[in-house]
Write an enzyme that holds these catalytic residues in place. Structure first.
Site, PDB file in Angstrom:
ATOM      1  N   GLU A 184      43.609  30.550  40.861  1.00  0.00           N
ATOM      2  CA  GLU A 184      43.044  31.516  40.348  1.00  0.00           C
ATOM      3  C   GLU A 184      43.999  32.937  41.493  1.00  0.00           C
ATOM      4  O   GLU A 184      44.862  33.813  41.042  1.00  0.00           O
ATOM      5  CB  GLU A 184      41.750  32.383  40.188  1.00  0.00           C
ATOM      6  CG  GLU A 184      41.355  33.336  40.458  1.00  0.00           C
ATOM      7  CD  GLU A 184      39.647  33.814  40.786  1.00  0.00           C
ATOM      8  OE1 GLU A 184      39.134  32.746  41.708  1.00  0.00           O
ATOM      9  OE2 GLU A 184      39.609  34.549  40.393  1.00  0.00           O
ATOM     10  N   GLU A 232      30.738  31.736  36.452  1.00  0.00           N
ATOM     11  CA  GLU A 232      31.567  32.379  35.266  1.00  0.00           C
ATOM     12  C   GLU A 232      31.854  31.864  34.110  1.00  0.00           C
ATOM     13  O   GLU A 232      31.201  32.215  33.070  1.00  0.00           O
ATOM     14  CB  GLU A 232      32.449  33.206  36.469  1.00  0.00           C
ATOM     15  CG  GLU A 232      33.767  34.251  35.537  1.00  0.00           C
ATOM     16  CD  GLU A 232      34.175  35.045  36.666  1.00  0.00           C
ATOM     17  OE1 GLU A 232      33.988  34.899  37.321  1.00  0.00           O
ATOM     18  OE2 GLU A 232      34.986  35.857  35.912  1.00  0.00           O
TER      19      GLU A 232
HETATM   20  C1  BGC Z   1      37.893  36.438  36.264  1.00  0.00           C
HETATM   21  C2  BGC Z   1      39.854  36.890  36.068  1.00  0.00           C
HETATM   22  C3  BGC Z   1      38.935  38.017  34.829  1.00  0.00           C
HETATM   23  C4  BGC Z   1      38.663  39.088  36.111  1.00  0.00           C
HETATM   24  C5  BGC Z   1      38.691  40.318  35.280  1.00  0.00           C
HETATM   25  C6  BGC Z   1      37.385  37.366  37.491  1.00  0.00           C
HETATM   26  O1  BGC Z   1      36.263  37.290  38.293  1.00  0.00           O
HETATM   27  O2  BGC Z   1      37.874  34.836  36.976  1.00  0.00           O
HETATM   28  O3  BGC Z   1      39.674  35.689  35.059  1.00  0.00           O
HETATM   29  O4  BGC Z   1      40.081  38.276  34.200  1.00  0.00           O
HETATM   30  O5  BGC Z   1      37.511  39.040  36.774  1.00  0.00           O
HETATM   31  O6  BGC Z   1      39.414  41.312  36.257  1.00  0.00           O
END
Ligand code: BGC
Length: 904
Positions: free
Chosen positions: A750, A475
């Protein structure tokens, strides 16, 4: 007395700055009433400052940041030196500061006499990785790193030399066998279809008379490698193979120049680096290195091909305004163990961004493999499921004999490494944007210090050219929502003025023609019709797109930076117009993009999306009014105040009841409505008590996700409930910050429940252990707990508001913030019934110090003086504070402590 810490565009003596970014700053050693600047046209080899170019004369102003050169136009590619002196209130003039320097960006149109070059080999897109597995199938899909070189000769003594260099991809520049500069992952990430950034280096000391060799190694990086998760696509978001652009400018003492640029005279081959990808890792075979290729005397024979060469196109090549990515620390193993399968597992004790360097000695052909993970499974092996398709695996094929090995064109997020074979001297190299420390925090409680450390590590782990969400899985994107909620914490922790200055250009580049800011910046290349995922061109979700307003405002607030406001004013107004056009009734119900809402709440997210969206819109309008005023646009400010009023009434009509309740009753609904000033004044106390009731109903736990969490504690402390803020901070059971820390977190997770004793790991589909967003509580530690804040409506830390919020379970806390006007310190200590608050106000600032007290009239400063007044203390209902005015210097205040124990 003497001004110090001179910077241009927030950088120390930068060698390439865009003329419009030339803004000078210094920290005065005395209260500044006027300044005097001298700017000289200089040559790098001169011992003297050069010839006077501009003299500001005495300017009656206390400004010491964001000061423009209000003189003749700066000349592209040239060097200037400057110094400053200041006059204080008594009329005394300081000595001149030391000299500082900057060099002006090359002309993006005419300043480059070079072409893009690369290895001339057709390349197909690589195949996407499928699930976990050994690195080999992938290695087949990735190409070796191109090596590029050109020999040239210098036939007379040089006075100075600059290398300007960039890549589509990543580069490591080499000159006469030496690595140029100490940056890594250069030139960093931008949307390469919009702008390409270059770095400038002083290479005078690396050149010799006679034959010289300029070279570079390239890698795919963000340009052609794996980034994000778009359709699990196989890299190549912007292009399919890396290219180099470089220009060496040698200047002789008589002013004559010799240039060596990338062109068709260069040659290319491949070497030891068989592949290198940011997410997947790298493979090196040192025996395949063309030894000496980057030094004079090398015969580039067979295997060296003419390069593929193309002219510069319309994409501007601009000076990098951000801080370089560097190795900022090295960390040795904390423990070495074996997993259940007998594999060697090295624990570096800290989840970090970077890679491992090691020494290996084994028979030629032995493969050393280093796999990286953030956490371990129950059997002591690496837990890699949460990395999704990112491999994070480095491999070396030993040349025979001892070798020191480390990758250069990859980046891993890890605490643990599984390392095969006999290796020694393993060291984790911590690699991120070099954002210097701004804040320090310590207290009587180790858990609190730990929390502040892991928040900072989360920032270090993710500020890598852009603010990424996470540094480990497939990501690593610049999510705007994460960045805005954390931005103020980021500023308290570290010096991020140049970093965000760079990224705000990426945010502007990503802006859609409609005016919408996006979910991520830089955008990835997936833009065509039918494209899906975050790189696709849809409007950003509420609280994500809004970062386009919130972050420039934060830069102004924290650094007094008006230039950034002016630079992005058009983009911000286009965004505001976009929302207004879509939502003429002033409730933001349309164009909510992916509407992530209060992302990752511990339970169901029950905050209505249109409530959250409208609250953020109102916030934007209020910030825009401040922004417009600061940018010198009073008319626009009035317009935004009017807009704010309309959104405010629409919000309260739709979402606020007559008894101060906010629809849905979620903590986030209350927090946003209160923080964004959307509750009618006479209902605020009721709304705050409903918020507290909601927290109590959750067992004194928070229920906020990404979007509400950053404002939760600040709202409580601003509404008389610091005791509740402390209770949430002290909470050890899920969901809480302490839960993470108690369960081994060394960076912010997270998800609140990334790992639990009951259920083990959360779903590997989305479970990073290094995601800074929930660390947005860091702002509260500095602004409220220590009390290092600014007077409302002011910016740049000239007008301080020092008001601590001591807690019941901590005897003392102290810290410092290195502001643009110098270091502000604050600390409190409770001794029995007495509270002592010690502060330091920097020379060019003043402060209103507010000491909460059971008997504010009895609080005294260090000279025994009483307060100038007594006021209501915002941190506790019904409580009072002693108010003092303080000038520069160290001050101490002591008086009867307020009882800050929880009333619940
Ligand atoms: C990310 C987040 C991001 C989100 C959007 C995720 O996959 O890791 O930090 O803000 O997607 O909702």
């Amino acid at each position: 007395m003497i001004p110090h810490d001179l910077r241009c565009a927030y950088l120390v003596d930068p060698l390439a700055v865009a003329p419009e970014r030339v803004r000078l700053s210094w920290v005065p050693g005395s209260p500044q009433r006027a300044y005097h600047l001298e700017l000289y046209r200089n040559e790098p080899w001169l011992d003297s400052p050069g010839t006077l170019f501009w003299d500001s004369g005495q300017v009656e102003s206390g400004d010491c940041v964001d000061v423009a050169v209000d003189g003749p136009a700066l000349v592209r590619g040239r060097r200037y030196t400057w110094r400053v002196r200041v006059r204080d209130a008594a009329g005394d003039l300081s000595e001149w500061s030391d000299w500082a320097a900057f060099e002006v960006e090359l002309d993006p149109a005419g300043g480059w006499h070079a072409s893009w070059i690369g290895l001339d080999r057709a390349r197909d897109r690589v195949t996407p990785p499928t699930g976990a597995g050994p690195v080999d199938p992938l290695a087949k899909a990735l190409d070796p790193a191109p090596y590029l070189r050109r020999a040239f000769s210098v036939d007379r003594p040089m006075a100075s030399a600059r290398l300007y260099v960039t890549a589509l991809g990543l580069y490591e520049a080499r000159l006469n066998g030496q690595r140029v500069g100490d940056g890594f992952l250069t030139p960093g990430w931008t949307d390469y279809t919009r702008r390409v950034l270059y770095q400038a280096y002083d290479v005078t000391g690396l050149l010799v008379l006679g034959e010289n060799v300029l070279g570079a190694i390239l890698a795919d990086g963000w340009y052609a490698g794996f980034v994000g998760f778009d359709a699990k696509r196989a890299g190549a978001h912007y292009g399919t193979a890396p290219e180099l652009l470089a220009q060496l400018v040698i200047t002789f003492a008589d002013g004559a120049e010799q240039r060596v640029g990338t062109d068709e005279r260069w040659q290319a081959t491949v070497g030891a680096i068989r592949h290198a990808d940011l997410m997947m890792g790298s493979r090196e075979e040192p025996s395949l290195e063309p030894r000496g290729w980057d030094a004079p005397g090398f015969a580039a024979g067979a295997g060296w091909l003419p390069v593929r060469c193309r002219d510069l196109d319309a994409v501007p090549v601009l000076a990098d305004p951000g801080p370089p990515i560097r190795v900022t620390e090295e960390i040795g193993p904390a423990a070495i163990s074996r997993d259940a399968h007998g594999r060697q597992i090295v624990d570096f004790g800290q989840n970090l961004p970077g890679w491992v360097r090691l020494r290996a000695d084994g028979p030629a052909g032995t493969v050393v493999r280093v796999r990286h993970a953030e956490v371990l499974d129950a059997d002591g092996s690496l837990y890699t499921e949460n990395l999704r398709t990112a491999r994070q695996t480095d491999e070396y094929v030993l040349p025979g004999g001892p070798a020191v090995l480390e990758p250069r064109f990859t980046q891993h997020g890890f605490r643990y490494a599984e390392i095969t074979s006999d290796v020694s001297d393993m060291v984790a190299r911590v690699v991120h944007s070099d954002i210097g420390v701004a804040g320090t925090f310590e207290s009587a409680e180790p858990w609190l210090d730990r929390l502040s450390e892991i928040i900072d590590w989360g920032q270090r782990g993710n500020f890598i050219s852009i603010p990424t969400d996470c540094p480990q899985r497939d990501e690593r994107l610049g999510w705007l929502g994460d960045a805005q909620i954390f931005a103020r914490t980021a500023c308290y922790n570290r010096d991020v003025a140049a970093f965000f200055g760079k990224w705000l250009d990426d945010v502007a580049d990503a802006q859609l023609p409609s005016g919408a800011f996006t979910d991520i910046a830089p955008l990835l290349g997936a833009r065509g019709p039918g494209a899906r995922g975050p790189g696709a061109r849809g409007p950003g979700a509420p609280a994500w797109g809004d970062a386009g307003v919130i972050i420039p405002w934060t830069m102004w607030k924290m650094y007094g930076d008006r230039t950034v406001l002016r630079r992005h004013f058009g983009a911000m107004t286009a965004f505001m117009d976009f929302i207004e056009q879509a939502n003429p009734d002033y409730l933001r119900t349309r164009e909510l993009g992916n509407s992530y809402n209060d992302w990752l709440t511990p339970g169901p997210d029950q905050t209505p999306p249109e409530l959250l969206a409208t609250a953020y819109w109102a916030h934007d309008a209020a910030l825009m009014a401040e922004i417009a005023l600061a940018a010198g646009r009073a008319d626009d400010a009035a317009g935004y105040r009017a807009l704010r009023a309309k959104i405010g009434s629409a919000f309260s009509d739709a979402f606020v009841t007559a008894d101060g309740r906010v629809v849905s009753g979620t903590q986030t609904a209350y927090v946003l409505a209160l923080h964004m000033g959307l509750i009618p004044f006479d209902l605020c106390a009721a709304a705050a008590s409903h918020l507290v009731a909601a927290i109590e109903a959750a067992g004194w736990r928070l229920t906020t996700g990404f979007t509400g969490v950053g404002y939760l504690l600040p709202v409580l402390s601003s509404c008389g409930y610091s005791d509740v803020a402390w209770r949430l901070l002290e909470q050890r059971s899920l969901p809480s910050w302490r839960y993470m820390a108690d369960h081994g977190a060394t960076t912010i997770w997270e998800r609140w429940d990334g790992w639990t004793a009951e259920n083990g790991f959360q779903s590997p589909a989305m479970n990073s252990f290094n995601h800074y967003s929930l660390g947005s509580v860091g702002e509260w530690l500095y602004r409220f707990l220590l009390g290092i804040d600014q007077a409302p409506g002011t910016a740049g830390f000239g007008d301080l508001l020092l008001r601590p919020h001591p807690g019941p379970s901590v005897r003392w806390a102290r810290g410092a913030y290195r502001s643009v006007r110098g270091t502000v310190r604050a600390g409190w200590e409770v001794n029995g019934e007495q509270l002592t608050y010690r502060v330091e106000v920097p020379p060019n600032a003043t402060a209103s110090v507010r000491v909460p007290s059971a008997a504010p009239g009895r609080v005294r400063d260090g000279s025994g003086r009483p307060p100038v007044s007594v006021a209501a203390y915002l941190g506790a209902l019904g409580a009072e504070e002693a108010v003092f005015d303080a000038g520069p210097g160290i001050h101490e205040f002591t008086g009867p402590a307020l009882d800050v124990r929880s009333r619940f």
